[in-house]
Enzyme design. Structure first.
Site, PDB file in Angstrom:
ATOM      1  N   ILE A   1       0.770  -1.264  -0.116  1.00 56.56           N
ATOM      2  CA  ILE A   1      -0.037  -0.110  -0.039  1.00 56.56           C
ATOM      3  C   ILE A   1       0.866   1.434  -0.094  1.00 56.56           C
ATOM      4  CG2 ILE A   1      -2.175  -0.968   1.113  1.00 56.56           C
ATOM      5  CD1 ILE A   1      -1.205  -0.014   3.889  1.00 56.56           C
TER       6      ILE A   1
ATOM      7  N   GLY B   1       8.491   3.831  -0.154  1.00 58.35           N
ATOM      8  CA  GLY B   1       9.339   5.153   0.038  1.00 58.35           C
ATOM      9  C   GLY B   1      10.940   4.650   0.244  1.00 58.35           C
ATOM     10  N   GLY B   2      11.631   6.046   0.528  1.00 56.89           N
ATOM     11  CA  GLY B   2      12.977   5.748   0.443  1.00 56.89           C
ATOM     12  C   GLY B   2      13.548   4.758   1.557  1.00 56.89           C
ATOM     13  N   MET B   3      12.740   4.621   2.427  1.00 55.27           N
ATOM     14  CA  MET B   3      13.117   3.783   3.577  1.00 55.27           C
ATOM     15  C   MET B   3      12.549   2.267   3.344  1.00 55.27           C
ATOM     16  SD  MET B   3      12.940   5.986   6.933  1.00 55.27           S
ATOM     17  CE  MET B   3      13.377   4.591   8.067  1.00 55.27           C
ATOM     18  N   GLY B   4      11.649   1.840   2.672  1.00 52.33           N
ATOM     19  CA  GLY B   4      11.211   0.709   2.277  1.00 52.33           C
ATOM     20  C   GLY B   4       9.750   0.797   1.960  1.00 52.33           C
TER      21      GLY B   4
ATOM     22  N   VAL C   1       5.380  -0.478   2.685  1.00 51.63           N
ATOM     23  CA  VAL C   1       4.444  -0.767   3.690  1.00 51.63           C
ATOM     24  C   VAL C   1       3.454  -1.544   3.178  1.00 51.63           C
ATOM     25  CG1 VAL C   1       2.557   0.359   5.026  1.00 51.63           C
ATOM     26  CG2 VAL C   1       4.398   1.454   4.514  1.00 51.63           C
TER      27      VAL C   1
ATOM     28  N   LYS D   1       5.136  -2.110   8.192  1.00 54.31           N
ATOM     29  CA  LYS D   1       6.465  -1.407   7.552  1.00 54.31           C
ATOM     30  C   LYS D   1       7.531  -2.190   7.437  1.00 54.31           C
ATOM     31  CE  LYS D   1       6.679   2.830   7.042  1.00 54.31           C
ATOM     32  NZ  LYS D   1       6.682   4.528   7.045  1.00 54.31           N
TER      33      LYS D   1
ATOM     34  N   ASP E   1      10.366  14.534  11.654  1.00 54.61           N
ATOM     35  CA  ASP E   1      10.036  14.815  10.219  1.00 54.61           C
ATOM     36  C   ASP E   1       8.467  14.822   9.893  1.00 54.61           C
ATOM     37  OD1 ASP E   1      10.707  14.293   7.487  1.00 54.61           O
ATOM     38  OD2 ASP E   1      10.560  12.213   7.539  1.00 54.61           O
TER      39      ASP E   1
END
Length: 756
Positions: free
Chosen positions: A17, A20-23, A25, A40, A141
């Site tokens: 769903i 992003g830059g970190m992984g 979801v 996540k 953030d």
């Protein structure tokens, strides 16, 4: 990761769903509990890092995840579980049904969001931040993609702690050649850009950027070049939002501009203050017909989400508004706008690489009391007045705060009932003001009422119930009833550890108070050990420079001083003073308090010349920052006078003690404890100057006042009686001295004084 992949044999990944830059979801199914969740999955940890780094990283992830999981508030996404699986760190969160603010902005293009929606989002986010900041947690953030609006209108902040994890793992992009962590440049505070100290006020700046974009359709510095965006945040005043959207109400536009102040100290002091301002501005806008009086009622359409989204229970539209928006938290604000998310007691945090984590005990359901339906508009008006009382308290205007909270409590009790959480929140604040007004016995009775009411409504282990119990223990300690306080602290600490875990900030706060009380019981070794353990835990959970960590390090220094380890105490106080100056600034009250204790330690070590020099500088700084008549300025002057006496400069010491005593009597009152300390110092100086008749008069005044205020058998009263008896001996009045000694001894042992 392949579809239908099972993590830890429990979480079945269904579909992505968000990326992003970190992984990624994933929407997933918790096969143990049969519910849908969001998982996540952070990007795999690369082989470029050595084993020691990876070990530190895993510990950091565990700590950040546990902190995120400890947050229990309707405005914060709930973290159910976390761990590592085949090299992938993962978080399991509630699945939300709604869209993030970035998606809502895209949906509304080319127009910004409606004013009513923007104001409602601002108020809900400010309450959520007020809660998390009280826990000592800063988001770092905050941006539209990290704020969700659910289909029922609830607003939730996502990804607490994830920004710092991303930076550690190496996912955060950087500006070429600058070494500045990019984060999300359109929403970064100037202090983040400069690499300076980041605290809760950085989140407020980021929220200002988000609200500016919601209100105008674009962020305050909307450039394609990242460096230009950062320079804009650092150096350029933002264009007033009403220039871009003239119909934006002035009160709300002013709030947004205040949030975007370059200097942190020029922004609203905290998120609770911000929430008060937004509520007040909405009331003014509603009176002017610019926004509806209540929160927007239109629901948003559900759609694909790039952040975890889902199954928050629907709000029953037939419930009265106050029942849908009950505020709870560490200190309930009673604003009528947010609800604490109930603790999920059905599953513990597993985290395979951290070892098994026992499930939390089942709590009995809280009874549902019958509540009257309040007249329309009453709750909003009372919420504004409640916040006004909190504002008076922040300014130290305790009498005004007490008057406001008493009035609000009476009206809330009539409108909502005596056990409604908002009524109890007002009662809690009454107790708090009473303790600050030097009325601990009255405060104790009020805290007892609050604790009993919260136990009936929320249950004995609810954080709000425990907060009231803990404050009761604090007041018992104020009353000198340290053994009773110790017993209450023990019960509260056991409950907090059971419900929240040993490293939760509230658990550590309770252990800190327990350490403080142990020292008052004379159990100094236990106090020192407990304070050291809490300081280490707070440094691990909150950071070495967090104010709570430094408060406990301060308590460690105090315990060392009480144990007679004065050199160690001096070093510890100096370390705390230096750390507070770095973290809070040289003029912060806590920094100045640590400097005062450095002076105390120097005096105990016989280094009175150094102590005198320190107190002279501290007095000047206190007077400059807080004023010549401020109680803390007078405390520094008192220390200065004491060290003048230790150096044999008794005439100067007497002049200083008399001057401080006169000011304290005028500012604090004739019988205030600090005034009596100064009057005793006058007596000490008179004795050293061989003016014993005058000294006797002063000692007798102090003893009589302490007996009147504290009671005849209070330790301070008995110490004053001994002072009086020693003075009588100096004057050769031995029979009178013996009578006073006997009277003090009888009171000390609990026997009635003899007339012979």
């Amino acid at each position: 990761m392949a579809e239908t992949r099972l993590i830890q044999g429990r979480y079945q990944l269904l579909d992505i769903i968000g990326r992003g830059g970190m992984g990624e979801v994933w929407r997933a199914r918790d096969t143990s509990l049969g519910r849908l969740v969001a998982v996540k999955c952070l990007k795999p940890i690369g082989p470029q890092h050595d084993a020691s780094y990876l070990s530190v990283l895993r510990e950091r992830f565990r700590r950040e995840a546990r902190v995120a999981a400890s947050l229990q508030h309707r405005g914060v996404t709930v973290v159910h579980d976390f761990g590592e699986y085949e090299g992938i760190l993962y978080l399991v969160m509630e699945l939300l049904d709604g869209r993030n603010l970035s998606q809502l902005l895209d949906d509304s293009q080319p127009h910004p969001l409606p004013v009513a929606d923007t104001v409602d989002i601002a108020e809900q986010v400010s309450h959520a931040l007020a809660y998390t900041h009280r826990q000592g947690i800063v988001h770092r953030d905050l941006k539209p993609a990290n704020i969700m609006r659910l289909t029922d209108g609830t607003v939730k902040i996502c990804d607490f702690g994830i920004a710092r994890l991303g930076h550690d793992i190496g996912f955060t992009s950087r500006l070429t050649g600058t070494g500045i962590a990019m984060g999300t440049p359109h929403y970064m505070s100037p202090e983040q850009i400069a690499g300076g100290l980041v605290d809760h006020r950085s989140d407020l700046y980021s929220l200002g950027c988000v609200l500016y974009e919601l209100a105008t359709g674009a962020p305050p510095f909307d450039h394609d070049d990242a460096w230009a965006v950062l320079v804009g945040h650092r150096d350029t005043p933002p264009q007033p939002p009403r220039v871009l959207r003239p119909e934006l109400p002035t009160p709300f536009a002013d709030v947004v501009l205040d949030l975007l102040a370059k200097a942190p100290e020029r922004r609203p002091g905290d998120a609770a203050t911000l929430a008060t301002r937004i509520a007040a501005s909405r009331a003014r806008m509603a009176a002017a017909g610019q926004v509806p009086a209540g929160a927007p009622t239109a629901r948003i359409a559900a759609g694909p989400a790039t952040a975890p989204v889902a199954s928050a229970p629907a709000v029953d539209p037939d419930l009265p508004r106050w029942a849908r928006h009950i505020t709870t938290g560490t200190k309930a604000m009673g604003s009528g706008t947010v609800v604490e998310q109930p603790l999920d007691r059905t599953a513990g945090l597993t985290g395979a690489w951290t070892g098994p984590h026992a499930n939390l005990p089942e709590a009995p359901p809280a009874p549902e009391p019958k509540r009257p339906t309040p007249p329309p508009g009453v709750l909003d008006r009372l919420a504004i007045r409640h916040h006004a009382g909190l504002s008076f308290a922040r300014l130290g205007r305790w009498e005004d705060a007490a008057e406001v909270h008493r009035a609000v409590a009476a009206e809330r009790e009539q409108a909502l009932g005596p056990d409604h959480p908002d009524t109890l929140a007002s009662r809690y604040e009454i107790a708090f003001t009473l303790s600050r007004l030097g009325q601990p016995a009255e405060a104790l009775r009020e805290y007892g009422r609050v604790a009993e009411g919260r136990e009936r409504v929320l249950g004995p282990d609810h954080p709000e119930t425990l907060a009231a119990r803990q404050e009761s223990a604090y007041v018992l300690s104020q009353l000198g009833r340290h053994q009773e306080a110790h017993e209450v602290y023990g019960v509260v600490l056991a409950a907090r550890e059971r419900v929240m875990g040993p490293d939760h900030p509230d658990t550590l706060r309770c252990r800190h108070n327990l350490a403080f009380n142990l020292s008052r019981l004379g159990r100094l070794d236990e106090s020192y050990r407990t304070a050291r353990e809490v300081a280490d835990a707070r440094a691990r959970v909150l950071g070495a420079l967090h104010p709570d960590t430094l408060v406990t390090r301060y308590e460690v220094a105090y315990a060392l001083g009480q144990l007679g380890r004065s050199e160690e105490a001096l070093r510890a106080y100096r370390e705390v003073a230096a750390a507070r100056e770095e973290a809070l600034g040289a003029d912060h009250p806590d920094t100045l308090a640590a400097r005062y204790e450095v002076g105390i330690s120097l005096g105990r070590l016989g280094r009175s010349e150094e102590a005198l020099t320190l107190y002279q500088g501290l007095t000047a700084d206190r007077a400059r920052v807080h004023g010549a008549d401020d109680p803390e300025t007078l405390r520094a002057r008192h220390g200065l006078g004491v060290n003048l006496g230790r150096l044999g400069r008794w005439e100067e010491a007497l002049d200083e003690a008399r001057d401080v005593c006169v000011i304290r009597e005028r500012v604090l009152g004739r019988d205030h404890p600090d005034t009596l300390v100064s009057r005793r110092e006058v007596a000490v100086c008179l004795g050293w100057l061989d003016r014993w008749p005058d000294a006797l008069t002063a000692y007798h005044e102090v003893a009589s006042a302490r007996a009147r205020v504290l009671g005849p058998d209070h330790p301070d009263t008995l110490a004053s009686r001994n002072d009086e008896a020693q003075c009588l001996e100096r004057l050769g009045r031995h029979e009178e001295a013996v009578a006073v000694y006997r009277q003090a001894a009888a009171l000390h042992h609990g026997a009635p004084p003899r007339d012979d």
